[in-house]
Every structure is written in structure tokens, then in C-alpha cells.
Scaffold this active site. Structure first.
Site, PDB file in Angstrom:
ATOM      1  N   ASN A 101     -52.405  -4.223  -0.694  1.00 31.38           N
ATOM      2  CA  ASN A 101     -53.764  -4.202  -1.244  1.00 31.38           C
ATOM      3  C   ASN A 101     -54.856  -4.364  -0.183  1.00 31.38           C
ATOM      4  OD1 ASN A 101     -52.800  -5.888  -4.336  1.00 31.38           O
ATOM      5  ND2 ASN A 101     -53.075  -3.714  -3.955  1.00 31.38           N
TER       6      ASN A 101
ATOM      7  N   ASP B 210     -51.357  -4.701 -13.862  1.00 26.40           N
ATOM      8  CA  ASP B 210     -51.945  -3.457 -13.364  1.00 26.40           C
ATOM      9  C   ASP B 210     -52.950  -2.879 -14.360  1.00 26.40           C
ATOM     10  OD1 ASP B 210     -52.352  -1.398 -11.636  1.00 26.40           O
ATOM     11  OD2 ASP B 210     -50.424  -0.413 -11.973  1.00 26.40           O
TER      12      ASP B 210
END
Ligand code: FPP
Length: 238
Positions: A70, A22
Site C-alpha cells: 500500500n 476491501d
């Protein structure tokens, strides 16, 4: 870096390390670069990570590269991630084969561009018999979706009156044949699992770092493996 690398007990390294990579977007934003540039730098980190993991004798590394959630991102960012993935496999496949890396894909192939699907299937096929390390790319992956797919897969192959067991369910997970996760790492300062390997992290140790993924270096992994080895894993016992 050398300090932690030297302190690691080579007989007790985690068998399976899972990483939520991330912070690519924030890394790029800090430098006024497009988000996809953060992903490009993030993809480069994977090469050095692979060598470090091989050196340590880690058996499996799972990388969360694209979640089922996503898809809500801008189309050009999504297209950029597929392009990067294709480039990663094309540029590294010979090296990957030479190093004895087995590639796996966990997730659904549904909705992936045909070119991405082809290159993943091809790379997984070419490395199927390698045994040094397994690099498991979690792409279009969602933990809940995986569990639903597994239960449905089991139900379709169910024998008369058979009850669902842990072992039977595991045979239908995307990660079938891989061990449970021992160590889950998340970069960028967030403290969430985000639908990643929900079944497999049941007894995983978790380490969170504020380092953004494009800045992740071998020394960070050494330090984390050392920290993991200081933990007392009781698996619910005493
Ligand atoms: C999370 O950062 C990262 C992703 C959603 C994508 C990860 C993709 C790569 C590392 C490159 C893909 C290529 C390969 C070879 C796997 P974020 O975008 O959520 O960052 P932010 O939270 O700072 O916005």
C-alpha cells in the site's frame, strides 16, 4: 439478521477470523467522495464488528489495514490512513480496555510515523493482559516479509545444528501465540489473498462477498459464520 444469528452453533464458532477490508475506495467513488472518506467509514465498521465478534465468542479477529504494497498509494491517502488509525485508538482505547479486548500489531514498525508507532505500542501495552478477544491489526504487513523476518529471526537464535520446524517458525511469526486462521473473509468482490497471513491461512475456509467494507454489517458476519459452520473441514484427511 436475527435468523442467521439464531442458527449459529455457539460451540463451533471459528477461533480466528481474518478480514481483508476491501472496497473503501470504490465506496467513496460511488458517492463522489475522497477515498479517505471511504477509509473513515471503514474504520467505523470496526467498532460494531468488535462487539459482534465478542458476542459470538470469536477469539481472534485479524484486520488487514495496510499492506507492505500500500506504500505505492498517493502520499495524502497514506497519511489519511495513519491519522484514522491514531484517531481510532485514541477514541476507543477506554472502551477497548473495558470490554477486555487485547490489541496486537502484526507487521513492521519500520517507516510508520513516530506518532502512529507510539500510539500502537501504547495501546498494545495497555491491553496486554485482556482475554476476552484479540484484535490483531495487520499494519505495514506482508505475508512474505513476515516469513522472511521469521526465518531470519529463527536463524539468529538458532542453536547448534538445529533444523527449522513448523513450531519453531511459528514462534518467530508476527502472530506468535495466535491460532491458525479458521475463516478468511474478503469484501468487495475480489478473490485474492493479497499476501495476507500466508502461513496462517493454510487450512482456512474462505468467504468472499461483493459487499464493500464500509457497508459491512453484523448481519453479514452472522451469515458468514453460519456458512462456515456448513462447511466440511477435513484438513487433508477424509
Ligand atoms: C482497502 O480498500 C482498504 C485499505 C487499503 C485500508 C483499510 C483501512 C481502514 C479500514 C481504515 C484504517 C483505520 C483503522 C482503524 C484500521 P481500498 O482502498 O483498496 O478500496 P478499493 O479497492 O475500492 O480502492
Amino acid at each position: 439478521m436475527k435468523e442467521y444469528a439464531r442458527l449459529i452453533d455457539r460451540d463451533r464458532v471459528p477461533r480466528h477470523v481474518a478480514i481483508i477490508m476491501d472496497g473503501n475506495g470504490r465506496w467513496a467513488k460511488k458517492r463522489s467522495l475522497p477515498r479517505v472518506e471511504g477509509h473513515r467509514r471503514g474504520a467505523q465498521v470496526i467498532e460494531s464488528l468488535m462487539d459482534t465478534a465478542i458476542g459470538l465468542g470469536i477469539g481472534v479477529v485479524s484486520l488487514y489495514a495496510f499492506s507492505t504494497e500500500n506504500w505505492s498509494r498517493p502520499k495524502d491517502e497514506i497519511a489519511g490512513i495513519w491519522r484514522l488509525l491514531e484517531m481510532f485508538f485514541e477514541a476507543n482505547i477506554e472502551k477497548i480496555k473495558k470490554k477486555g479486548v487485547r490489541l496486537r500489531h502484526s507487521g513492521s514498525m519500520r517507516h510508520l510515523p513516530a506518532s502512529t508507532r507510539r500510539i500502537i505500542e501504547d495501546s498494545v501495552g495497555q491491553t496486554r493482559n485482556n482475554r476476552i478477544i484479540t484484535l490483531n491489526f495487520c499494519l505495514n504487513y506482508g505475508g512474505r516479509q513476515e516469513l522472511l523476518d521469521a526465518v531470519n529471526g529463527w536463524a539468529a537464535s538458532r542453536k547448534h545444528e538445529e533444523k527449522l520446524s513448523e513450531r519453531a517458525l511459528e514462534r518467530h511469526l508476527y502472530t506468535a501465540g495466535l491460532p491458525d486462521v479458521d475463516l478468511l473473509i474478503r469484501t468487495s468482490g475480489e478473490h485474492r489473498i493479497s499476501n495476507f497471513l500466508l502461513w496462517q491461512v493454510a487450512y482456512a475456509e474462505m468467504i468472499f462477498t461483493r459487499v464493500l467494507w464500509p457497508d459491512f454489517k453484523p448481519r453479514h458476519l452472522y451469515r458468514m459464520i453460519y456458512e462456515y459452520q456448513q462447511r466440511d473441514r477435513r484438513f487433508g484427511g477424509l
